[in-house]
Structures are given as C-alpha cells and as structure tokens.
Scaffold this motif. Sequence first.
Motif, PDB file in Angstrom:
ATOM      1  N   GLU A  62     -10.473  19.087   1.163  1.00 57.00           N
ATOM      2  CA  GLU A  62      -9.692  17.871   0.984  1.00 57.00           C
ATOM      3  C   GLU A  62      -9.248  17.320   2.332  1.00 57.00           C
ATOM      4  O   GLU A  62      -8.938  18.084   3.255  1.00 57.00           O
ATOM      5  N   PRO A  63      -9.221  16.000   2.470  1.00 60.11           N
ATOM      6  CA  PRO A  63      -8.657  15.422   3.691  1.00 60.11           C
ATOM      7  C   PRO A  63      -7.193  15.816   3.812  1.00 60.11           C
ATOM      8  O   PRO A  63      -6.532  16.122   2.820  1.00 60.11           O
ATOM      9  N   LYS A  64      -6.707  15.807   5.043  1.00 53.48           N
ATOM     10  CA  LYS A  64      -5.302  16.140   5.243  1.00 53.48           C
ATOM     11  C   LYS A  64      -4.420  15.084   4.602  1.00 53.48           C
ATOM     12  O   LYS A  64      -4.721  13.900   4.606  1.00 53.48           O
ATOM     13  N   ALA A  65      -3.295  15.517   4.079  1.00 53.17           N
ATOM     14  CA  ALA A  65      -2.401  14.610   3.353  1.00 53.17           C
ATOM     15  C   ALA A  65      -1.879  13.496   4.241  1.00 53.17           C
ATOM     16  O   ALA A  65      -1.551  12.411   3.767  1.00 53.17           O
ATOM     17  N   ASP A  66      -1.799  13.773   5.573  1.00 55.24           N
ATOM     18  CA  ASP A  66      -1.256  12.748   6.455  1.00 55.24           C
ATOM     19  C   ASP A  66      -2.329  11.809   7.002  1.00 55.24           C
ATOM     20  O   ASP A  66      -2.040  10.925   7.804  1.00 55.24           O
ATOM     21  N   ASP A  67      -3.582  12.005   6.581  1.00 54.84           N
ATOM     22  CA  ASP A  67      -4.636  11.072   6.966  1.00 54.84           C
ATOM     23  C   ASP A  67      -4.393   9.743   6.270  1.00 54.84           C
ATOM     24  O   ASP A  67      -4.213   9.696   5.055  1.00 54.84           O
ATOM     25  N   ALA A  68      -4.397   8.663   7.016  1.00 50.27           N
ATOM     26  CA  ALA A  68      -4.185   7.352   6.414  1.00 50.27           C
ATOM     27  C   ALA A  68      -5.461   6.915   5.718  1.00 50.27           C
ATOM     28  O   ALA A  68      -6.511   6.831   6.347  1.00 50.27           O
ATOM     29  N   PRO A  69      -5.399   6.678   4.399  1.00 49.99           N
ATOM     30  CA  PRO A  69      -6.584   6.184   3.705  1.00 49.99           C
ATOM     31  C   PRO A  69      -7.064   4.885   4.328  1.00 49.99           C
ATOM     32  O   PRO A  69      -6.256   4.038   4.723  1.00 49.99           O
ATOM     33  N   PHE A  70      -8.363   4.729   4.434  1.00 50.31           N
ATOM     34  CA  PHE A  70      -8.920   3.515   5.020  1.00 50.31           C
ATOM     35  C   PHE A  70      -8.383   2.294   4.293  1.00 50.31           C
ATOM     36  O   PHE A  70      -8.055   1.277   4.912  1.00 50.31           O
ATOM     37  N   ALA A  71      -8.273   2.380   2.957  1.00 47.35           N
ATOM     38  CA  ALA A  71      -7.833   1.227   2.161  1.00 47.35           C
ATOM     39  C   ALA A  71      -6.380   0.855   2.399  1.00 47.35           C
ATOM     40  O   ALA A  71      -5.953  -0.236   2.022  1.00 47.35           O
ATOM     41  N   SER A  72      -5.607   1.768   3.032  1.00 50.34           N
ATOM     42  CA  SER A  72      -4.192   1.470   3.284  1.00 50.34           C
ATOM     43  C   SER A  72      -3.958   0.799   4.631  1.00 50.34           C
ATOM     44  O   SER A  72      -2.841   0.363   4.914  1.00 50.34           O
ATOM     45  N   LEU A  73      -4.984   0.705   5.478  1.00 49.59           N
ATOM     46  CA  LEU A  73      -4.823   0.077   6.782  1.00 49.59           C
ATOM     47  C   LEU A  73      -4.515  -1.405   6.602  1.00 49.59           C
ATOM     48  O   LEU A  73      -5.046  -2.055   5.694  1.00 49.59           O
ATOM     49  N   PRO A  74      -3.666  -1.974   7.451  1.00 48.78           N
ATOM     50  CA  PRO A  74      -3.241  -3.376   7.271  1.00 48.78           C
ATOM     51  C   PRO A  74      -4.388  -4.361   7.151  1.00 48.78           C
ATOM     52  O   PRO A  74      -4.373  -5.252   6.294  1.00 48.78           O
ATOM     53  N   GLU A  75      -5.417  -4.205   7.991  1.00 44.04           N
ATOM     54  CA  GLU A  75      -6.523  -5.152   7.940  1.00 44.04           C
ATOM     55  C   GLU A  75      -7.340  -5.020   6.658  1.00 44.04           C
ATOM     56  O   GLU A  75      -7.969  -5.972   6.196  1.00 44.04           O
ATOM     57  N   VAL A  76      -7.289  -3.814   6.075  1.00 44.57           N
ATOM     58  CA  VAL A  76      -8.030  -3.592   4.830  1.00 44.57           C
ATOM     59  C   VAL A  76      -7.219  -4.064   3.627  1.00 44.57           C
ATOM     60  O   VAL A  76      -7.772  -4.593   2.657  1.00 44.57           O
ATOM     61  N   ARG A  77      -5.895  -3.901   3.708  1.00 41.45           N
ATOM     62  CA  ARG A  77      -5.048  -4.343   2.601  1.00 41.45           C
ATOM     63  C   ARG A  77      -5.166  -5.840   2.362  1.00 41.45           C
ATOM     64  O   ARG A  77      -4.916  -6.328   1.256  1.00 41.45           O
TER      65      ARG A  77
END
Length: 234
Positions: free
Chosen positions: A8-23
């Motif tokens: 599993e990815p680390k829990a503190d990894d920011a999901p790509f979909a949560s990045l401001p430019e992606v949101r």
Amino acid sequence: MEAYHHSEPKADDAPFASLPEVRKVNGFVKAGDPLAWEDAWKAKVTPWDSGELQPPLREVIESGEIPFPRQGRALVPGCGSGYDVAFIAATLGLKTIGMDISETALAKAKAISPTNVPLPGEVSWELADFFKLQYLAEEKFDLIYDYTFFVAIPPVRRPEWGKQVAAIIKPGGYLITLVWPIDPPSDFGPPYFVRVEHYEEVLGKEFVKVLDKVPGKSLPKHAGKERIVVWKKV
C-alpha cells in the motif's frame, strides 16, 4: 510473470487527484458527464497530459517479452493528445485508432502526431463514446491500451468498462494497462485511485494476466505509483 507483491502507498502520500491543479478538473467533470471532458480540454485543464510517451509502454513493447501482434488493429481509448497512438502503430505495425470523446483533444493529437508511420502501421482518430462502440467480428481489435481512461470514469462504471473491452477485443488479443495512480484509498477523482485487483474484478475469466510488474522506468510523478500489466483474452 513477475510475482505480484502489493504494498500500500504510505498514508501521507498525497493522492494525485488531491493536488490543486488536478482538483480543478472536478469543476468540469464532477457531475460525471463524459461530454464535460471537452470543456476541460478547451480550458487547458489537463494535468494528466504528461506531454510525452509513457516510458512503461515503450519498455513493454520494445522488450519483446510479450509476443504482441504485428498485424491487425489497435485501439487507445481516451487517447487525449495521442502520444502513445503513433508509437504503437510504428513499433507493432498495427492500424491504430486514437479515440476520445473530446474534439479539442483529438485536434491536438492530430496536430502533434507524426503524419507518417512505417507501413503497415497506420494512425487514425475517432471522436466517439467508448461505451457505445460496436464492431463486426472482423473489425475487433488485436490490442487495446488503457492508460488514464479506466481511472477517469466513475468507479461504478468499471464493470461496464470490463464488458466493453471483452466485447471489442478479439480472442487471443492483448490488453495493456498502465495501472496508475496506485494511491491511498480516497474519494478524490478523477483520476480515481486504483489497484490491479480492480481490473481483475471486472475483466473476469475472459482474460488471463500474462505480465504484472513495476516498470523499469517511470515519469517522476508516477514513480512508485504504477504497474504495467498485460492481459490476454482467452
């Protein structure tokens, strides 16, 4: 086939979909309307567009470890700017269709794509809804490549994706999936987080997995968050 040891990815990894430019994408497609992708392309809100061919696709084709077809037809649904379309046509000699629901995306693809690829390879573009595609038996595909299409559709439509892939690919044909983003589970999307199992669940017994590994080379923003998986239709 490489053994699949999922971590599993680390829990503190920011999901790509949560990045401001992606949101920002959600402002266009949050209602789940597939035609809204055209609005995102017109507004140039396309953070998924890496501007180049995906290294794992190059690697899996050029390695020769899978006997991909060298004649017939290929499809790249949700092709966007179409970087992968000409590569597949040129390296495998397939008549390759780049398909998207966005007219603006296809216009960009046509503008930047090589005008000629080595014969018998051929590139063409189709403005269409993947889920409405219908083909005669002789028109079905020998290869389909999915990179960001599966993760762009609402997860509730994934079973529909699986049925459609099975319907338009020939027996013995190959499906290449670049599984990304392997992010921590979340409701953010698109792109929605994904696991190899999500493909397995909807492809069912009509496909066997013939390759599943971490790519030798990934784009920096993809490193540690993707796998290249190849399936064969039985």
